[in-house]
Design an enzyme around this catalytic site. Structure first.
Site, mmCIF file in Angstrom:
data_model
loop_
_atom_site.group_PDB
_atom_site.id
_atom_site.type_symbol
_atom_site.label_atom_id
_atom_site.label_comp_id
_atom_site.label_asym_id
_atom_site.label_seq_id
_atom_site.Cartn_x
_atom_site.Cartn_y
_atom_site.Cartn_z
ATOM 1 N N GLU A 1 -11.700 13.305 -55.758
ATOM 2 C CA GLU A 1 -10.842 13.072 -56.914
ATOM 3 C C GLU A 1 -9.409 12.749 -56.494
ATOM 4 O O GLU A 1 -8.718 11.975 -57.147
ATOM 5 C CB GLU A 1 -10.856 14.297 -57.825
ATOM 6 C CG GLU A 1 -12.217 14.552 -58.463
ATOM 7 C CD GLU A 1 -12.271 15.865 -59.214
ATOM 8 O OE1 GLU A 1 -12.426 15.830 -60.459
ATOM 9 O OE2 GLU A 1 -12.153 16.932 -58.574
ATOM 10 N N ASP B 1 -20.730 12.737 -65.229
ATOM 11 C CA ASP B 1 -22.040 13.272 -65.621
ATOM 12 C C ASP B 1 -22.065 13.473 -67.125
ATOM 13 O O ASP B 1 -21.020 13.681 -67.757
ATOM 14 C CB ASP B 1 -22.300 14.618 -64.934
ATOM 15 C CG ASP B 1 -22.335 14.501 -63.426
ATOM 16 O OD1 ASP B 1 -23.413 14.260 -62.887
ATOM 17 O OD2 ASP B 1 -21.261 14.632 -62.795
#
Length: 242
Positions: free
Chosen positions: A4, A196
């Site tokens: 990230e 997700d």
């Protein structure tokens, strides 16, 4: 997570030696824009509410009055109309698994604290402008974002969707950062890519690599920073003309 932080490291230049405090990694960086160099402190907190709040509290000692605080990276998609690869931008923030309803509080509210933490109208307006100009892949959604100490899965997503019908995403850090930002009165917004789906439909893809959606999060986050700098420069120019 490292994947990230990676896109932000790629888009910025080293300003000073990076360092660690506890579990968190701090990267002093510079974002180079057309007419200015913007100082940034990139923080990789590791996963979880406590890690995020602790890392952010230390960051505020290093940068006491930040122009903006952005929670970036990945999140799980919650609402039925959001897909992997989309971007979630926070309108307001609450906790997925905080439940003191037996004492008269609303679901998601920590006792004695606000029901939700909100992005200011001024910051949200600039974020919407940046989102409208976003040229990357995926759609941009602006609404409630959740965070908690447990993953939302297909097993428990039904209850979460019923209680938080407008929530677009859930992760394990954002609301904790929003709470600290609120207590310190610093401007906050979350911009996260959906990696997700918590409870996908049969025809939906349920996963996309974190580094891909983190790049999209970084793209929109840096575009927001650029717009904030431009608007601030414009305001200062008008003030000087007066």
């Amino acid at each position: 997570m490292d994947e990230e932080a990676g896109p932000f490291l790629d888009k910025t230049e080293v300003a000073a030696q990076d360092f660690m405090v506890g579990e968190a990694h701090y990267y002093p960086r510079t974002l180079k824009l057309e007419n200015s160099d913007v100082p940034l402190l990139l923080v990789r907190s590791k996963i979880g509410l406590v890690n995020a709040a602790t890392a952010f509290t230390v960051a505020l000692e290093l940068v006491p009055n930040p122009r903006v605080v952005i929670s970036a990276g990945t999140a799980g998609g919650l609402r039925q109309d959001i897909n992997v690869g989309d971007l979630a931008v926070g309108l307001d923030y609450t906790y997925t698994d905080a439940d003191a309803t037996a004492f008269g509080y609303v679901r998601g509210q920590v006792p004695g604290m606000p029901e939700k933490y909100s992005t200011s109208a001024e910051l949200l307006e600039v974020a919407r402008e940046a989102a409208a100009d976003y040229q990357g892949e995926g759609n941009v959604f602006v609404d409630t974002m959740l965070a908690g100490g447990s993953f939302v899965t297909a097993h428990n997503v039904k209850d979460t969707r019923e209680i938080f019908s407008q929530a677009i995403s859930t992760d394990m850090e954002t609301t904790a950062i929003a709470q600290v930002a609120s207590s310190r009165e610093v401007p906050f917004i979350a911009i996260r890519g959906i990696s997700d789906l918590c409870g996908p439909a049969a025809d939906q893809d349920f996963h996309m690599a974190g580094e891909i959606v983190s790049e999209r999060s970084a793209q929109l986050s840096t575009a927001l920073i650029a717009r904030l700098v431009q608007s601030e420069t414009h305001w200062l120019r008008e003030e000087n003309n007066d």
